[in-house]
Design a protein around this motif. Structure first.
Motif, mmCIF file in Angstrom:
data_model
loop_
_atom_site.group_PDB
_atom_site.id
_atom_site.type_symbol
_atom_site.label_atom_id
_atom_site.label_comp_id
_atom_site.label_asym_id
_atom_site.label_seq_id
_atom_site.Cartn_x
_atom_site.Cartn_y
_atom_site.Cartn_z
ATOM 1 N N GLN A 59 2.878 12.797 -4.940
ATOM 2 C CA GLN A 59 3.462 14.023 -4.395
ATOM 3 C C GLN A 59 4.544 13.732 -3.355
ATOM 4 O OE1 GLN A 59 0.598 17.166 -3.222
ATOM 5 N NE2 GLN A 59 -0.986 15.883 -4.149
ATOM 6 N N ALA A 60 4.334 12.698 -2.555
ATOM 7 C CA ALA A 60 5.225 12.442 -1.421
ATOM 8 C C ALA A 60 6.429 11.580 -1.765
ATOM 9 C CB ALA A 60 4.439 11.779 -0.284
ATOM 10 N N ILE A 61 6.296 10.723 -2.782
ATOM 11 C CA ILE A 61 7.334 9.730 -3.069
ATOM 12 C C ILE A 61 7.755 9.861 -4.529
ATOM 13 C CG2 ILE A 61 7.934 7.287 -3.026
ATOM 14 C CD1 ILE A 61 5.650 6.871 -1.027
ATOM 15 N N PRO A 62 8.966 10.301 -4.805
ATOM 16 C CA PRO A 62 9.414 10.453 -6.199
ATOM 17 C C PRO A 62 9.339 9.142 -6.969
ATOM 18 C CG PRO A 62 10.955 11.494 -4.668
ATOM 19 C CD PRO A 62 9.996 10.701 -3.832
ATOM 20 N N ALA A 63 9.083 9.247 -8.252
ATOM 21 C CA ALA A 63 8.940 8.059 -9.090
ATOM 22 C C ALA A 63 10.208 7.224 -9.123
ATOM 23 C CB ALA A 63 8.533 8.458 -10.502
ATOM 24 N N ASP A 64 11.374 7.868 -8.921
ATOM 25 C CA ASP A 64 12.632 7.118 -8.950
ATOM 26 C C ASP A 64 13.040 6.609 -7.567
ATOM 27 O OD1 ASP A 64 13.284 9.514 -7.784
ATOM 28 O OD2 ASP A 64 14.957 9.978 -9.123
ATOM 29 N N SER A 65 12.154 6.738 -6.578
ATOM 30 C CA SER A 65 12.435 6.231 -5.236
ATOM 31 C C SER A 65 12.447 4.715 -5.251
ATOM 32 C CB SER A 65 11.361 6.734 -4.263
ATOM 33 O OG SER A 65 11.413 6.034 -3.041
ATOM 34 N N ASP A 66 13.192 4.106 -4.311
ATOM 35 C CA ASP A 66 13.205 2.650 -4.208
ATOM 36 C C ASP A 66 12.133 2.129 -3.251
ATOM 37 O OD1 ASP A 66 14.252 3.430 -1.804
ATOM 38 O OD2 ASP A 66 16.112 2.290 -1.974
ATOM 39 N N VAL A 67 11.200 3.004 -2.823
ATOM 40 C CA VAL A 67 10.090 2.562 -1.993
ATOM 41 C C VAL A 67 9.209 1.609 -2.799
ATOM 42 C CG1 VAL A 67 8.000 3.288 -0.763
ATOM 43 C CG2 VAL A 67 10.094 4.640 -0.583
ATOM 44 N N PHE A 68 8.860 0.486 -2.198
ATOM 45 C CA PHE A 68 8.073 -0.549 -2.863
ATOM 46 C C PHE A 68 6.603 -0.140 -2.832
ATOM 47 C CE2 PHE A 68 5.863 -4.457 -3.539
ATOM 48 C CZ PHE A 68 6.713 -5.298 -4.252
ATOM 49 N N ILE A 69 6.027 0.126 -4.000
ATOM 50 C CA ILE A 69 4.622 0.491 -4.104
ATOM 51 C C ILE A 69 3.838 -0.720 -4.592
ATOM 52 C CG2 ILE A 69 2.921 2.019 -5.150
ATOM 53 C CD1 ILE A 69 4.829 3.505 -3.342
ATOM 54 N N ALA A 70 2.834 -1.100 -3.835
ATOM 55 C CA ALA A 70 1.927 -2.180 -4.238
ATOM 56 C C ALA A 70 0.530 -1.589 -4.384
ATOM 57 C CB ALA A 70 1.914 -3.294 -3.196
ATOM 58 N N SER A 71 -0.154 -1.968 -5.450
ATOM 59 C CA SER A 71 -1.529 -1.535 -5.634
ATOM 60 C C SER A 71 -2.406 -2.753 -5.850
ATOM 61 C CB SER A 71 -1.640 -0.546 -6.801
ATOM 62 O OG SER A 71 -2.924 0.067 -6.807
ATOM 63 N N LYS A 72 -3.665 -2.516 -6.175
ATOM 64 C CA LYS A 72 -4.583 -3.625 -6.390
ATOM 65 C C LYS A 72 -5.609 -3.252 -7.442
ATOM 66 C CE LYS A 72 -5.398 -3.625 -2.007
ATOM 67 N NZ LYS A 72 -4.797 -2.341 -1.559
ATOM 68 N N VAL A 73 -6.106 -4.269 -8.135
ATOM 69 C CA VAL A 73 -7.145 -4.100 -9.146
ATOM 70 C C VAL A 73 -8.224 -5.139 -8.896
ATOM 71 C CG1 VAL A 73 -5.565 -3.147 -10.862
ATOM 72 C CG2 VAL A 73 -5.912 -5.622 -10.765
ATOM 73 N N LEU A 126 8.063 7.329 5.730
ATOM 74 C CA LEU A 126 9.354 7.080 5.093
ATOM 75 C C LEU A 126 10.501 7.418 6.040
ATOM 76 C CD1 LEU A 126 8.818 8.392 1.448
ATOM 77 C CD2 LEU A 126 8.240 6.178 2.440
ATOM 78 N N GLU A 127 10.355 8.508 6.796
ATOM 79 C CA GLU A 127 11.396 8.874 7.760
ATOM 80 C C GLU A 127 11.619 7.777 8.784
ATOM 81 O OE1 GLU A 127 10.571 13.734 7.779
ATOM 82 O OE2 GLU A 127 9.981 12.482 9.477
ATOM 83 N N LEU A 128 10.544 7.063 9.124
ATOM 84 C CA LEU A 128 10.631 6.010 10.136
ATOM 85 C C LEU A 128 11.001 4.652 9.541
ATOM 86 C CD1 LEU A 128 7.543 7.022 12.305
ATOM 87 C CD2 LEU A 128 9.960 7.319 12.867
ATOM 88 N N GLY A 129 11.352 4.635 8.273
ATOM 89 C CA GLY A 129 11.881 3.424 7.669
ATOM 90 C C GLY A 129 10.899 2.598 6.873
ATOM 91 N N VAL A 130 9.667 3.054 6.728
ATOM 92 C CA VAL A 130 8.705 2.319 5.910
ATOM 93 C C VAL A 130 9.162 2.356 4.459
ATOM 94 C CG1 VAL A 130 6.355 2.348 4.990
ATOM 95 C CG2 VAL A 130 6.744 2.671 7.443
ATOM 96 N N ASP A 131 9.213 1.199 3.828
ATOM 97 C CA ASP A 131 9.611 1.131 2.420
ATOM 98 C C ASP A 131 8.659 0.274 1.608
ATOM 99 O OD1 ASP A 131 10.295 -1.339 3.428
ATOM 100 O OD2 ASP A 131 12.425 -1.198 2.956
ATOM 101 N N HIS A 132 7.442 0.077 2.130
ATOM 102 C CA HIS A 132 6.413 -0.716 1.458
ATOM 103 C C HIS A 132 5.080 -0.005 1.684
ATOM 104 C CE1 HIS A 132 3.721 -4.586 1.724
ATOM 105 N NE2 HIS A 132 3.508 -3.927 0.605
ATOM 106 N N ILE A 133 4.527 0.569 0.617
ATOM 107 C CA ILE A 133 3.264 1.295 0.676
ATOM 108 C C ILE A 133 2.224 0.530 -0.117
ATOM 109 C CG2 ILE A 133 2.083 3.472 0.195
ATOM 110 C CD1 ILE A 133 4.309 3.883 2.161
ATOM 111 N N ASP A 134 1.063 0.301 0.483
ATOM 112 C CA ASP A 134 -0.030 -0.407 -0.177
ATOM 113 C C ASP A 134 -1.139 0.585 -0.508
ATOM 114 O OD1 ASP A 134 -1.356 -3.282 -0.616
ATOM 115 O OD2 ASP A 134 -2.860 -1.948 0.261
ATOM 116 N N THR A 135 -1.592 0.592 -1.762
ATOM 117 C CA THR A 135 -2.574 1.568 -2.194
ATOM 118 C C THR A 135 -3.535 0.948 -3.198
ATOM 119 O OG1 THR A 135 -2.822 3.809 -3.120
ATOM 120 C CG2 THR A 135 -1.099 2.420 -4.083
#
Length: 322
Positions: A75-89, A51-60
């Protein structure tokens, strides 16, 4: 579809669209954080450095470490953060089985997986969830009642989107025909195996570009799976890396960024130094001669079969993530 002129530490690789958002073209695939099960603080530190280096898209995915990786993200990224979280099913954790995951393709299983992701991440909604089909190899293969029509799956994903539990739908491990069938659902991205040396889905990439769908390749540098070539071992890639003074892996990732504007990368690692090396790819511009040479070798070496093998491993294991 991208703006590479914005390449800075704030937006590694410039920016590109994903589900109506503008994200850095180099994001972060979180699978390798599984290795820090005995020292979760290290995994949290890797995420925070990204995140410090500018990553705003996390794939999990919830099946990464049976929820362990999602817990680190919480733990690392607050729920109200604007970081884009993508997951998969499409798969489920199976810690007591012969492999750490099993197919979970039924619509009810897709819904359960979304709920599990939400709980683990501590969120009310996930920005994007990829429907991981099991149509292509290598990786998990569907058998019996796990062979499910894509329309039935997409109906459930659309319902989850309508309920606000997911923001957008992606699909993964699919043929180009399935991509065409999924387009009316408003898919935002496709995750398929693709690299300089594995271009069997070039037609899928072209379709995504034409339809303004983001292309998020896995196996970006090849794989340890038999039959999938490793980009870093190609003589032409090694020569280009020596000429440019960067690593072969960086050449392989830089080629992907330059090859198609709708490409977003999610290289993964459990190591901060490797993370920084991956993100530095955003500052590498391949000249025309190098690009042409790499284009030629890639077009000549793609021989990977599309059909899935019987080996039920994880299609997200990649030599591009360490």
């Amino acid at each position: 579809m991208s703006d590479r002129s914005t390449t800075t530490n704030a937006r590694p690789g410039g920016t590109g669209p994903l589900a109506g958002r503008s994200v850095a073209r180099i994001g972060y695939g979180a699978m390798q954080l599984e290795r820090h099960h005995d020292d979760p603080a290290v995994g949290v530190a890797v995420l925070r450095r990204a995140l410090e280096l500018g990553v705003d898209h996390i794939d999990t995915a919830q099946f990464y470490g049976n929820g362990f990786v999602n817990d680190l993200i919480r733990q690392a990224i607050p729920a109200d953060s604007d970081v884009f979280i993508a997951s998969k099913v499409g798969a489920a954790p199976d810690p007591d089985g012969p492999f750490p995951m099993r197919p979970a393709q039924q619509p009810a299983e897709l819904r359960t997986a979304v709920e599990d992701n939400l709980r683990a991440l501590g969120r009310d909604s996930i920005a994007l969830v990829n429907l991981r089909r099991l149509e292509i190899g290598p990786g998990l293969a569907a058998h019996g009642d796990q062979i499910v029509d894509v329309d039935d799956q997409l109906a459930e994903m659309i319902a989850l989107r309508d309920e606000g539990k997911i923001g957008a739908i992606g699909i993964s491990a699919v043929t180009v025909d399935t991509i065409r069938r999924a387009l009316p659902a408003g898919i935002a991205c496709v995750q398929n195996p693709y690299s300089l040396l594995d271009r069997r889905f070039e037609n899928a990439l072209e379709l995504c570009a034409a339809e303004q769908v983001s292309w998020v390749p896995y196996f970006p540098l090849g794989s340890a799976f038999p039959g999938i070539p490793k980009v870093t071992e190609a003589p032409e890639v090694i020569a280009a890396s020596k000429a440019a003074g960067v690593s072969p892996a960086q050449i392989g990732l830089a080629w992907l960024l330059g090859h198609a504007d709708n490409t977003l990368l999610i290289p993964g690692t459990g190591d901060i130094a490797h993370l920084e090396t991956n993100l530095a790819v955003g500052g590498i511009e391949l000249d025309a001669a190098t690009t042409a040479a790499l284009d030629a070798v890639g077009a000549a070496t793609t021989t990977v079969p599309i059909a899935p093998p019987s080996w039920p491993g994880d299609a997200d294991v990649t030599t591009g993530r360490s």
